[in-house]
Design a protein around this motif. Structure first.
Motif, PDB file in Angstrom:
ATOM      1  N   ARG A 244       0.773  -1.203  -0.120  1.00 58.25           N
ATOM      2  CA  ARG A 244       0.060   0.008  -0.016  1.00 58.25           C
ATOM      3  C   ARG A 244       0.720   1.406  -0.009  1.00 58.25           C
ATOM      4  O   ARG A 244       0.367   2.015  -0.585  1.00 58.25           O
ATOM      5  CB  ARG A 244      -1.031   0.007   0.992  1.00 58.25           C
ATOM      6  N   GLU A 247       1.488   2.828  -3.423  1.00 60.73           N
ATOM      7  CA  GLU A 247       0.303   3.171  -4.205  1.00 60.73           C
ATOM      8  C   GLU A 247       0.084   4.428  -4.701  1.00 60.73           C
ATOM      9  O   GLU A 247      -0.384   4.799  -5.750  1.00 60.73           O
ATOM     10  CB  GLU A 247      -1.060   2.648  -3.626  1.00 60.73           C
ATOM     11  N   ALA A 280       4.367  -3.474  -8.479  1.00 61.54           N
ATOM     12  CA  ALA A 280       4.004  -2.090  -8.184  1.00 61.54           C
ATOM     13  C   ALA A 280       3.947  -1.215  -9.318  1.00 61.54           C
ATOM     14  O   ALA A 280       4.721  -1.715 -10.371  1.00 61.54           O
ATOM     15  CB  ALA A 280       4.921  -1.235  -7.275  1.00 61.54           C
TER      16      ALA A 280
END
Length: 297
Positions: A244, A247, A280
């Motif tokens: 996360r 992100e 990612a």
């Protein structure tokens, strides 16, 4: 706060060298690689040796620091490892950091045919491995006979470019490993609390890391060392946050800021690998590399 990356050795050098050069162009403080013979979901795919990879990276880059994150006794011997590290430090012009840990179970831990070691057995070997390696990198000649390792007039000439030796970044969370970090490390490495990986929360992870920091400070105080003189490195990707923080730039700055408040001085991000635990968005990753350090101060 320094920002670094870890590049897994899964690429043929014709492709891999471009990644290491790009890491330097992006301004990363350091680029590390895993020192394994194979690893988890990558076990049945390409995986190259850490030391040859770092040697090639040293020739492909100019100023970025390089290192392992981490080397372990699973398949290394202090005498031969010291010789490779002295050579690598010379080739790189003194840019090497040795990340070193006790090793884990599974994957390549039994690749040499040994029976799996218990946590205590790994800790016992680590407690002998690190001090001996320290001597081998700082003394011209070392003789030693221990429970697990031996050296007979092992030569360390000319020694490391970095004096008195290249820095150790000791990965540890238990009391024995933390003592090794306090005694021999220039940095301490953690991935967080593995018990929280599956079902923990980011807040619980921060609390656990705070506890690790306190234990490190206590051990340093016991030996009269100022814990502030020890760099604190967080290897990301193993806390409940998982991917996360990558992100968006804002998400990463928030994540890094919370960990900087704990006392971490360096955060390490995995170079993105599609279709893996380290997937990612490459553009966001590169934006983080270029813009986050200025926001973190």
């Amino acid at each position: 706060m320094r920002l670094s990356t870890v590049i897994l050795p899964i690429h043929r050098w014709s492709e891999g060298q471009q990644i290491w050069r790009r890491a330097e162009d992006l301004g990363f403080h350091a680029a590390y690689t895993y020192d394994h013979l194979s690893w988890r979901s990558f076990r049945d795919g390409p995986w190259f040796g850490a030391m040859p990879t770092l040697t090639a990276a040293a020739m492909a880059t100019q100023s970025m620091r390089l290192g392992t994150l981490v080397t372990s006794p699973n398949f290394r011997h202090p005498v031969t490892l010291a010789k490779e590290l002295i050579s690598l430090d010379d080739i790189s012009g003194g840019r090497v950091t040795l990340g070193i840990g006790a090793g884990g179970s599974g994957f390549d831990a039994t690749a040499l045919g040994q029976e799996p070691w218990t946590p205590r057995q790994r800790a016992d070997r680590f407690a002998e491995f690190v001090p001996l390696l320290d001597r081998l990198l700082t003394e011209d000649s070392v003789s030693y006979e221990g429970d697990f390792y031996a050296a007979h007039e092992a030569r360390g000439i000319p020694g490391c470019v970095q004096r008195p030796r290249l820095p150790f970044a000791v990965a540890a969370t238990g009391p024995r490993g933390l003592r090794l970090a306090a005694h021999h490390g220039q940095a301490w490495v953690t991935t967080g609390d593995p018990k929280l990986y599956e079902n923990g929360t980011p807040a619980q992870s921060v609390h656990a890391l705070h506890g690790q920091m306190e234990k490190l400070a206590d051990v340093c105080a016991e030996i009269g060392r100022n814990v502030a003189g020890l760099d604190k490195i967080l290897l990301t990707g193993f806390t409940p946050d998982r991917g996360r923080p990558l992100e968006s730039l804002d998400a990463f700055v928030d994540f890094a800021g919370r960990h900087a408040e704990l006392g971490f001085t360096e955060i390490v991000l995995h170079w993105p690998i599609p279709d893996s635990d380290f997937a990612a968005d490459q553009k966001i990753f590169e934006r983080i590399a270029m813009e986050a350090p200025a926001q973190l101060g």
